[in-house]
Design an enzyme around this catalytic site. Structure first.
Site, mmCIF file in Angstrom:
data_model
loop_
_atom_site.group_PDB
_atom_site.id
_atom_site.type_symbol
_atom_site.label_atom_id
_atom_site.label_comp_id
_atom_site.label_asym_id
_atom_site.label_seq_id
_atom_site.Cartn_x
_atom_site.Cartn_y
_atom_site.Cartn_z
ATOM 1 C CD GLN A 144 4.954 15.253 6.333
ATOM 2 O OE1 GLN A 144 4.386 16.213 6.840
ATOM 3 N NE2 GLN A 144 5.799 14.488 7.023
ATOM 4 C CG ASP B 127 9.657 21.409 8.536
ATOM 5 O OD1 ASP B 127 9.193 21.315 9.689
ATOM 6 O OD2 ASP B 127 9.232 20.768 7.562
ATOM 7 C CE LYS C 37 3.809 18.148 10.257
ATOM 8 N NZ LYS C 37 4.726 17.597 9.255
#
Ligand code: NDP
Length: 295
Positions: A110, A133, A66
């Site tokens: 994460q 997300d 990322k």
């Protein structure tokens, strides 16, 4: 669908067309680079804060990928690394600080988190307007209602990959295998929102093969190497293989046995299918959230 407008029309049994996730992600990143450059020129560079707790090797790899992607499109990137024994309250305090900071447009935690930290508490603490997300309950609700908002990145990437096939979605049938909150459920909802008729399957589903066999679109997200057999796939169907399964010899395979699925119409490879698009969609959501905050 009637046979005349079926996805199968005009397709004989032949080698499945590979859906190139890397190429699709490259195109996406090129578009995003232009948007990021315009925003930066206007005085604000989209900024993503990533929180990583512990040193899970897979998570470290995802975060590294990322980071590279952010650098590639010019998104500013901030990493917050916490030790594996960090408390839930330490993570919540950090999220509260990031929520407050004007410079931060998007926050990514994460997953998975270590067992002492409750994932749902952490996700709920993220400001929904910075939820890159799309996992916050508010954004999950917005997805259910068909209202705008950040969508979970893997399902969003899948929708973009489906678009590259040129196959019209309205009226098609899809079988989604796997009902996780990050892949199965949101992709099912996105497909429903796109007028697809969706069947959801999971580990308690009886006669899974029969459900797969009827589908114009199959999404496999179960985390079991090559579990979905090619013989279950309808000729000409679109097969989206989300699985990432590391084999004892170090190779990575998907949830679909691609060798026996040559009669599919389109299929995503693993690696190089859904994975690159997931990362591209993190960037897309980050840029979208930055634009919304500027408005
Ligand atoms: P989860 O483990 O959270 O969910 C797996 C789902 O599969 C569950 O709903 C489970 O059913 C179902 N399942 C398990 N075994 C079977 C079976 N034999 N038959 C039918 N259904 C079954 O996994 P995730 O959704 O997080 O991930 C799935 C896969 O996708 C993994 O390989 C993961 O690594 C990969 N992945 C890839 C991404 C990418 O970017 N390419 C992103 C995210 C995930 P039940 O609910 O009944 O237990």
């Amino acid at each position: 669908m009637s046979p005349s407008n079926s996805i199968l029309t005009g397709r004989d049994i032949r080698m499945a067309h590979l859906i190139d996730g890397n190429a699709c992600a490259d195109q996406q990143c090129a578009r995003l680079s232009a948007s990021v450059a315009a925003l930066t020129h206007g005085g604000h560079t989209p900024t993503l804060a990533v929180i990583l707790v512990g040193e899970n090797p897979a998570s470290l790899l995802y975060v590294r990928n990322k980071t590279r992607a952010c650098q590639r499109v010019g998104v500013r990137h901030e990493q917050h690394l916490l030790p594996s024994d960090a408390t839930e309250s330490a993570v919540l305090t950090l999220i509260a600080q990031l929520n407050e900071r004007e410079a931060i447009d998007a926050i990514l935690v994460q997953l998975p988190l270590p067992p002492q930290i409750r994932t749902e508490q952490v996700i709920a603490a993220i400001d929904p307007s910075k939820d890159v997300d799309g996992f916050h309950p508010v954004n999950v609700g917005r997805l259910m209602l068909g209202l705008p908002g950040p969508r979970p990145c893997t399902p969003l990437g899948i929708m973009a990959l489906l678009e590259t096939t040129g196959v019209p979605l309205p009226g098609a049938t899809a079988t989604v295998v796997g009902r996780s909150a990050i892949v199965g459920k949101p992709i099912a909802q996105l497909l429903i929102n796109a007028d697809v008729t969706v069947t959801m399957c999971h580990s308690k589903t009886r006669a899974l093969a029969d459900h797969v066999r009827t589908a114009d679109i199959v999404v496999a997200a179960i985390g079991r190497p090559q579990y979905v057999q090619g013989t279950w796939i309808k000729p000409g169907a679109i097969v989206i293989d989300v699985g990432i399964n590391r084999q004892p010899d170090g190779t990575i395979v998907g949830d679909v046995d691609r060798a026996t699925a040559a009669h599919a119409g389109h299929i995503t490879p693993v690696p190089g299918g859904v994975g690159p698009m997931t990362i591209a969609m993190v960037l897309q959501n980050c840029v979208m959230l930055a634009k919304q905050r500027l408005q």
